[in-house]
Design an enzyme around this catalytic site. Structure first.
Site, PDB file in Angstrom:
ATOM      1  CB  THR D  94       3.733   5.134  11.029  1.00  0.00           C
ATOM      2  OG1 THR D  94       4.028   6.393  10.428  1.00  0.00           O
ATOM      3  CG2 THR D  94       5.014   4.334  11.183  1.00  0.00           C
ATOM      4  CE  LYS D 170       6.680   7.329   9.430  1.00  0.00           C
ATOM      5  NZ  LYS D 170       6.941   8.709   9.775  1.00  0.00           N
ATOM      6  CE  LYS D 239       3.479   3.526  15.907  1.00  0.00           C
ATOM      7  NZ  LYS D 239       2.503   4.201  15.022  1.00  0.00           N
TER       8      LYS D 239
END
Lengths: 294, 294, 294, 294
Positions: D94, D170, D239
């Site tokens: 990711t 995503k 994050k």
């Protein structure tokens, strides 16, 4: 002048006392009678019933919230009915714009005189007659009451013939203070976690762009982390943010910062700190940032 | 004193000119050379390359953002390498705390002298030498540069030996102004939709609790709806809110009002208004409330 | 069964019709009589006054808001007084937890039977008897009314003996849908501005983690930007977010996302879009991002 | 197929193992070599250096963040240089949209094959080959790698030729899950303080409008208050919210709910809970509401 005074909370007591000091004849009434004694010692008369204070030059009401004012004036207190047509009702409580509108209509219908005159200032300012007073209503009535307002405040701003305008201005003023507290609180958490001296930071901003009483008073409180004794509680601030948001809802004005304030004050109340000073908004910021009080 | 000056944007031009007026010898450099002519007319020397301004008593850099400063000092501008060990580098740009940390390390490693001295104030204040200057760095270097800082500012606050502290204070100051703009904007939308005169409201608050320059200047701009010409743009304010949030992220400090500001400024930029004054935050509030500009 | 039905808005009409289809004898009342004709054509009886529908097996009320329900039941409609002790009052309106508490007390005091049974679902679901029904109140009364609930819904969830629990669950459900709309709207603005096909994105999420009716229905509406005709308006959604926040305030629960929703819906209403579908929250996100509708 | 695998965190280990189970020949590399032993026991080869896994049919990288990926591919890991032109680099980490753009450019310039294929799913899903895979890149390369993707996922969505689209999808998916967690958390705090059974509430919504895996899994975790062991930590979620906000910033899309999430996750991290599961967003809501964990 001859003045009745209903509501002897922190603010009300201090305000009634400044009237006495200025030489006015003051008759007080408070639901809880224990609070009247101190005023009597300073020269106030004590009334047994609300209706007994409705016949002088003016009647001042300084109560805690909408419910108390509504009950006193339109409900079980029967003030509106008892009020002499020559007695000016000066409502100094912080109440909703909507209730002020209802009071304006009710007084007009009953041929009674209504002045809205909420105040800006902490209890210390009330004790020294240094409040700022926001007045709206019939001009002659405001002019007539000027000696009373002068005794309580350092300055009276006359706003409008329509009384609710004063209540809106008061709520807007409290919103500006609360949002300043929130912004200062967030900033000071950042300042502290960055290793900068918070007192130095307050010193800088209050000697440059923000050389204003509100920033000086509250900046120092927050830098010192000395929030006690409370001058204005989180619970009362939450009540006022509800009133701001209600006025904003009624006129379709989104106020995202007011929503943030409401959420934070509600968290403070939920966590058992409703009775503490609203400047503890800064402590909530510190806590969210993982800081512990000194 | 003999001073180099790199960066002739709105602020930089005005600052360089106050140095000239105060009798300092100023050599300017700007990437776009067209801006140098006006300064030359006022007595400035023009440098062909950045490295040519690195040998006087001090070198002032006043650039638009992190990328520009980084490229000038550590990248293609080769300032750090060219800087004379006796020339004090005064970085007055609004940059991130993180970049200031990197600059501090780089200067120290290269035995060069670095002072961070960002400023608070709009271009008018820069033009009249009325800025507030937030200085941090080695005390002797700051003391040595004092005549230059005095020419540009009405007051210099010396904060810390650690340079990034000044950059943090500057960002925190801008956050406080931006949050004031947001709160004023939300309030004024409420005031206007409630039928109260916005000028009267500004009059009241700036003569009571908020008798501060920032409230007077911006309160009047917002009440007048006269946002032009821009003194500080939404795009630059957005940049600064990013830097505030980056510093807050690095130290783990949640700042919900800073997040609201970032979102609103981003909306302003997305809607094509990035080049307008940041006080138009108030216009965004008005628009959300369905108000149209006068 | 013999059932009275008060309130023939979009939802009410559709629900009354499913009762008729299921073979129940339905007598309808609506303040605006024009709406009753269509139901009569489908076999409903028409009542002249609210008190005429209070004597069957059950009385269903499906009104627009707190004020309408309060006036009908406790005020000018005199429902509570007229209600036969053997007639179950099924309140299916979306109302505040506080009003449901008052209704529970009032019915109990008057020895009348009160079931709260608000519903989840759009008008299409109401028309096809596919609502989800959240019921709370005395178990025997709910069991007795089951044939009616079965006619209107695909599933009845029995929650609690205390009626307000059902109203809270309904409001909480609407909050979850509204927050999904907001999140989808923010996401789809990002997806569109990033050059990704919004239909493809909806396809992915509804075939992986979010394979749920609400995501499929609303994801498609938002990707298609086909928000009409409105199934549930922004104004009604705003009303419900007010009720959610009121319940949260009463129990001291900060709900920041509910505050964001309230602000955005208020902006929609302020900008003249209160009558459009609440899925236009996504359009507000798109507009903030500078996107124009296709 | 012959496949290299770099990055043996919770997710990576599980994914590599499903490849082995499906009969592929897997060579693993991890910076911390201790993690490789378990995989070797399951049949994996161990590589000494990253460059040793760049010559099979495909190389999968599954690293923790932008910095790790950038260093491995473009920095000290020298993957880009070592990659065989016939070896497809499948980047499943990711990462930011911006880094994916840089990787796309770098691979193209070097004539190497880059497929972005980030995944949705918790470690349990990875262990059972039940991930959802979002793939973007050159169609032939994705088709060629299909046997690998099928081993790891229950479904592969092919999105676009442009790799960063998959990374955006995503991040958007994670934002939707995080916002669901926040909304559920706020709702459940309200439900609990209102005296309603939280399990009953989850039961209702997941059997009506929100009959989706994500609501079932997380609704149950929150109702049970059984947040351990963490499947995806607050720190990692923070994050990702940073990456969502960065993508939104780059395209000028205000995302107020993403800002709320960032602030709340940052508070969780600041309060020492960064290593716990992101579903503890609900616990933060409960704590703000003054609730204590069971």
């Amino acid at each position: 002048m001859d003045v009745g005074f209903i509501g002897l909370g922190h603010m009300g007591q201090a305000m009634a006392r400044t009237l006495l000091k200025a030489g006015h004849r003051v008759t007080v009434y408070n639901r809880t009678h224990s609070k009247e004694a101190a005023l009597a010692a300073d020269g106030a008369n004590i009334a047994a019933r609300p209706s007994d204070v409705c016949h002088g030059d003016a009647l001042i009401t300084m109560l805690s919230d909408d419910a108390a004012v509504e009950d006193m004036v339109l409900g079980s207190g029967h003030i509106l009915a008892a009020l002499d047509p020559n007695t000016v009702h000066i409502s100094m409580s912080t109440i909703s714009v909507a209730l002020s509108e209802r009071l304006a209509e009710a007084h007009e219908k009953a041929d009674k005189v209504y002045v809205a005159a909420p105040v800006l200032g902490r209890p210390e300012a009330a004790a020294s007659g240094q409040l700022f007073i926001l007045a709206a209503g019939p001009s002659p009535a405001i002019a007539f009451c000027q000696p009373l307002l002068e005794a309580m405040g350092q300055k009276t701003f006359v706003l409008d013939e329509r009384q609710p305008v004063a209540n809106l201005a008061k709520l807007a003023g409290n919103f500006l203070i609360a949002s300043m507290l929130e912004s200062l609180g967030e900033t000071m958490a950042l300042v502290r976690k960055s290793g900068m001296d918070p007192h130095r930071f307050v010193d800088i901003i209050t000697n440059s762009l923000f050389a204003a009483p509100a920033y000086k008073t509250y900046g120092t409180i927050i830098a010192d982390e000395k929030y006690d004794p409370p001058g204005f509680t989180m619970s009362l601030a939450l009540k006022d943010m509800r009133l701001v948001l209600a006025a904003a809802d009624a006129t379709a004005v989104p106020m995202p910062v007011a929503s943030v304030l409401r959420d934070h004050l509600l968290a403070g109340v939920a966590q058992g700190e409703g009775h503490t000073d609203w400047s503890r908004l800064a402590q909530l910021s510190a806590r969210r940032a993982g800081l512990t009080p000194h």
